[in-house]
Design a protein around this motif. Structure first.
Motif, PDB file in Angstrom:
ATOM      1  N   ARG A  60       0.836  -1.201   0.000  1.00 20.15           N
ATOM      2  CA  ARG A  60       0.000   0.000   0.000  1.00 20.15           C
ATOM      3  C   ARG A  60       0.875   1.257   0.000  1.00 20.15           C
ATOM      4  O   ARG A  60       0.601   2.219  -0.726  1.00 20.15           O
ATOM      5  N   LYS A  61       1.936   1.252   0.782  1.00 24.17           N
ATOM      6  CA  LYS A  61       2.847   2.403   0.833  1.00 24.17           C
ATOM      7  C   LYS A  61       3.477   2.639  -0.547  1.00 24.17           C
ATOM      8  O   LYS A  61       3.532   3.773  -1.033  1.00 24.17           O
ATOM      9  N   PHE A  62       3.934   1.557  -1.189  1.00 22.13           N
ATOM     10  CA  PHE A  62       4.524   1.652  -2.519  1.00 22.13           C
ATOM     11  C   PHE A  62       3.500   2.176  -3.532  1.00 22.13           C
ATOM     12  O   PHE A  62       3.773   3.086  -4.306  1.00 22.13           O
ATOM     13  N   ILE A  63       2.300   1.611  -3.511  1.00 17.12           N
ATOM     14  CA  ILE A  63       1.227   1.981  -4.440  1.00 17.12           C
ATOM     15  C   ILE A  63       0.853   3.446  -4.271  1.00 17.12           C
ATOM     16  O   ILE A  63       0.712   4.185  -5.249  1.00 17.12           O
ATOM     17  N   ASP A  64       0.705   3.878  -3.037  1.00 21.86           N
ATOM     18  CA  ASP A  64       0.342   5.275  -2.784  1.00 21.86           C
ATOM     19  C   ASP A  64       1.452   6.229  -3.208  1.00 21.86           C
ATOM     20  O   ASP A  64       1.179   7.273  -3.805  1.00 21.86           O
ATOM     21  N   SER A  65       2.704   5.875  -2.920  1.00 20.29           N
ATOM     22  CA  SER A  65       3.821   6.774  -3.248  1.00 20.29           C
ATOM     23  C   SER A  65       4.028   6.899  -4.754  1.00 20.29           C
ATOM     24  O   SER A  65       4.513   7.918  -5.234  1.00 20.29           O
ATOM     25  N   GLN A  66       3.639   5.879  -5.513  1.00 21.17           N
ATOM     26  CA  GLN A  66       3.850   5.878  -6.953  1.00 21.17           C
ATOM     27  C   GLN A  66       2.577   6.143  -7.763  1.00 21.17           C
ATOM     28  O   GLN A  66       2.612   6.125  -8.987  1.00 21.17           O
ATOM     29  N   LEU A  71      -2.448  -3.555 -10.879  1.00 18.03           N
ATOM     30  CA  LEU A  71      -1.394  -4.509 -10.530  1.00 18.03           C
ATOM     31  C   LEU A  71      -1.311  -5.620 -11.568  1.00 18.03           C
ATOM     32  O   LEU A  71      -2.337  -6.101 -12.057  1.00 18.03           O
ATOM     33  N   VAL A  72      -0.094  -6.024 -11.873  1.00 24.73           N
ATOM     34  CA  VAL A  72       0.157  -7.205 -12.703  1.00 24.73           C
ATOM     35  C   VAL A  72       0.955  -8.163 -11.834  1.00 24.73           C
ATOM     36  O   VAL A  72       2.080  -7.854 -11.438  1.00 24.73           O
ATOM     37  N   ILE A  73       0.351  -9.297 -11.509  1.00 22.55           N
ATOM     38  CA  ILE A  73       0.993 -10.271 -10.633  1.00 22.55           C
ATOM     39  C   ILE A  73       1.390 -11.480 -11.470  1.00 22.55           C
ATOM     40  O   ILE A  73       0.561 -12.061 -12.176  1.00 22.55           O
ATOM     41  N   ALA A  94      -3.211 -12.907  -4.489  1.00 23.68           N
ATOM     42  CA  ALA A  94      -3.970 -11.933  -5.285  1.00 23.68           C
ATOM     43  C   ALA A  94      -5.349 -11.686  -4.676  1.00 23.68           C
ATOM     44  O   ALA A  94      -5.803 -10.538  -4.603  1.00 23.68           O
ATOM     45  N   ARG A  95      -6.002 -12.759  -4.237  1.00 25.66           N
ATOM     46  CA  ARG A  95      -7.322 -12.583  -3.600  1.00 25.66           C
ATOM     47  C   ARG A  95      -7.193 -11.718  -2.344  1.00 25.66           C
ATOM     48  O   ARG A  95      -7.995 -10.809  -2.118  1.00 25.66           O
ATOM     49  N   ASN A  96      -6.174 -11.985  -1.537  1.00 19.20           N
ATOM     50  CA  ASN A  96      -5.973 -11.203  -0.315  1.00 19.20           C
ATOM     51  C   ASN A  96      -5.577  -9.760  -0.641  1.00 19.20           C
ATOM     52  O   ASN A  96      -5.958  -8.835   0.073  1.00 19.20           O
ATOM     53  N   ALA A  97      -4.816  -9.571  -1.728  1.00 15.57           N
ATOM     54  CA  ALA A  97      -4.387  -8.221  -2.131  1.00 15.57           C
ATOM     55  C   ALA A  97      -5.530  -7.428  -2.751  1.00 15.57           C
ATOM     56  O   ALA A  97      -5.381  -6.228  -2.991  1.00 15.57           O
ATOM     57  N   SER A  98      -6.678  -8.064  -2.977  1.00 16.34           N
ATOM     58  CA  SER A  98      -7.825  -7.323  -3.519  1.00 16.34           C
ATOM     59  C   SER A  98      -8.275  -6.244  -2.535  1.00 16.34           C
ATOM     60  O   SER A  98      -8.987  -5.314  -2.920  1.00 16.34           O
ATOM     61  N   ALA A  99      -7.802  -6.315  -1.287  1.00 13.01           N
ATOM     62  CA  ALA A  99      -8.075  -5.263  -0.299  1.00 13.01           C
ATOM     63  C   ALA A  99      -7.469  -3.933  -0.742  1.00 13.01           C
ATOM     64  O   ALA A  99      -7.879  -2.872  -0.268  1.00 13.01           O
ATOM     65  N   LEU A 100      -6.507  -3.975  -1.676  1.00 16.98           N
ATOM     66  CA  LEU A 100      -5.899  -2.747  -2.198  1.00 16.98           C
ATOM     67  C   LEU A 100      -6.835  -2.030  -3.165  1.00 16.98           C
ATOM     68  O   LEU A 100      -6.586  -0.900  -3.550  1.00 16.98           O
ATOM     69  N   ASP A 101      -7.894  -2.721  -3.580  1.00 15.96           N
ATOM     70  CA  ASP A 101      -8.935  -2.154  -4.442  1.00 15.96           C
ATOM     71  C   ASP A 101      -8.389  -1.628  -5.772  1.00 15.96           C
ATOM     72  O   ASP A 101      -8.716  -0.523  -6.192  1.00 15.96           O
ATOM     73  N   LEU A 102      -7.547  -2.449  -6.407  1.00 10.85           N
ATOM     74  CA  LEU A 102      -7.000  -2.115  -7.725  1.00 10.85           C
ATOM     75  C   LEU A 102      -7.292  -3.240  -8.702  1.00 10.85           C
ATOM     76  O   LEU A 102      -7.259  -4.422  -8.311  1.00 10.85           O
ATOM     77  N   PRO A 103      -7.552  -2.922  -9.972  1.00 13.26           N
ATOM     78  CA  PRO A 103      -7.672  -3.986 -10.972  1.00 13.26           C
ATOM     79  C   PRO A 103      -6.369  -4.798 -10.977  1.00 13.26           C
ATOM     80  O   PRO A 103      -5.273  -4.226 -10.903  1.00 13.26           O
ATOM     81  N   THR A 104      -6.511  -6.122 -11.044  1.00  9.23           N
ATOM     82  CA  THR A 104      -5.351  -7.005 -10.972  1.00  9.23           C
ATOM     83  C   THR A 104      -5.367  -7.987 -12.129  1.00  9.23           C
ATOM     84  O   THR A 104      -6.368  -8.648 -12.374  1.00  9.23           O
ATOM     85  N   LEU A 105      -4.232  -8.056 -12.817  1.00  8.73           N
ATOM     86  CA  LEU A 105      -4.048  -9.006 -13.915  1.00  8.73           C
ATOM     87  C   LEU A 105      -3.084 -10.087 -13.464  1.00  8.73           C
ATOM     88  O   LEU A 105      -1.991  -9.797 -12.978  1.00  8.73           O
ATOM     89  N   LEU A 106      -3.497 -11.347 -13.607  1.00  6.25           N
ATOM     90  CA  LEU A 106      -2.598 -12.474 -13.354  1.00  6.25           C
ATOM     91  C   LEU A 106      -1.923 -12.800 -14.681  1.00  6.25           C
ATOM     92  O   LEU A 106      -2.592 -13.150 -15.651  1.00  6.25           O
ATOM     93  N   TRP A 107      -0.595 -12.678 -14.717  1.00  4.70           N
ATOM     94  CA  TRP A 107       0.162 -12.807 -15.955  1.00  4.70           C
ATOM     95  C   TRP A 107       1.071 -14.024 -15.897  1.00  4.70           C
ATOM     96  O   TRP A 107       1.820 -14.198 -14.941  1.00  4.70           O
ATOM     97  N   ASP A 108       1.010 -14.851 -16.921  1.00 12.31           N
ATOM     98  CA  ASP A 108       1.844 -16.050 -17.017  1.00 12.31           C
ATOM     99  C   ASP A 108       3.318 -15.658 -16.924  1.00 12.31           C
ATOM    100  O   ASP A 108       3.827 -14.921 -17.758  1.00 12.31           O
ATOM    101  N   GLU A 109       3.977 -16.127 -15.894  1.00 11.55           N
ATOM    102  CA  GLU A 109       5.365 -15.731 -15.675  1.00 11.55           C
ATOM    103  C   GLU A 109       6.368 -16.855 -15.954  1.00 11.55           C
ATOM    104  O   GLU A 109       7.531 -16.753 -15.566  1.00 11.55           O
TER     105      GLU A 109
END
Length: 157
Positions: A60-66, A71-73, A94-109
């Motif tokens: 959250r600190k990183f997201i707010d500062s930037q 998110l792309v996970i 990713a499900r737990n990080a949904s608390a950040l309330d941002l669209p999230t893309l799961l990307w094949d890594e």
């Protein structure tokens, strides 16, 4: 919103804005960021994992500062494209990080860490420096793949 579909992710994003890439490991989270026009991704930092609540505060600190808008996970699939125990762990993250309330893309890594390691070896980076940088660089590799895919979409008007 969590999706593996680039079109759905793009539709949930504002036009432009910085995206963050995450390479979620068991001990660290590599973070990357791209410019607001989604052209170039670069490594940002590596967060040492502790408890999820603390990890979430760091994110959250990183997201707010930037001023991050999405998110792309990286999703660590097996080579045949099936889920592994690590895949399930990242999906849960990713499900737990949904608390950040941002669209999230799961990307094949698949191959992201290996590609970054190989590039650093080719550049004659010492083993100690590679270990220190690999997670954030892998996150940048993941994010670059996603923003390249976004660039190839027809953005809805």
């Amino acid at each position: 919103m969590i999706t593996a579909d680039v079109s759905d992710f793009a539709a949930a994003l504002p036009d432009g804005g910085k995206l963050a890439g995450l390479d979620v490991g068991t001990k660290t989270i590599g973070l990357a960021i791209c410019d607001g026009g989604w052209h170039f991704a670069g490594p940002a930092e590596t967060v040492r994992r502790t408890k999820f609540t603390q990890d979430l505060l760091s994110l959250r600190k990183f997201i707010d500062s930037q001023s991050i808008v999405g998110l792309v996970i990286g999703l660590p699939l097996n080579m045949d494209g099936t889920d592994s125990p690590r895949t399930q762990s990242v999906r849960a993250f990713a499900r737990n990080a949904s608390a950040l309330d941002l669209p999230t893309l799961l990307w094949d890594e698949r191959w992201s860490t290996q590609a970054v390691e190989r590039a650093m070896i080719d550049a004659d980076v010492s083993r100690a420096k590679r270990a220190e940088k690999v997670d954030a660089l892998a996150a940048a590799h993941i994010l670059q793949g996603a923003i390249d895919a976004l660039a190839n979409l027809q953005r809805p008007q």
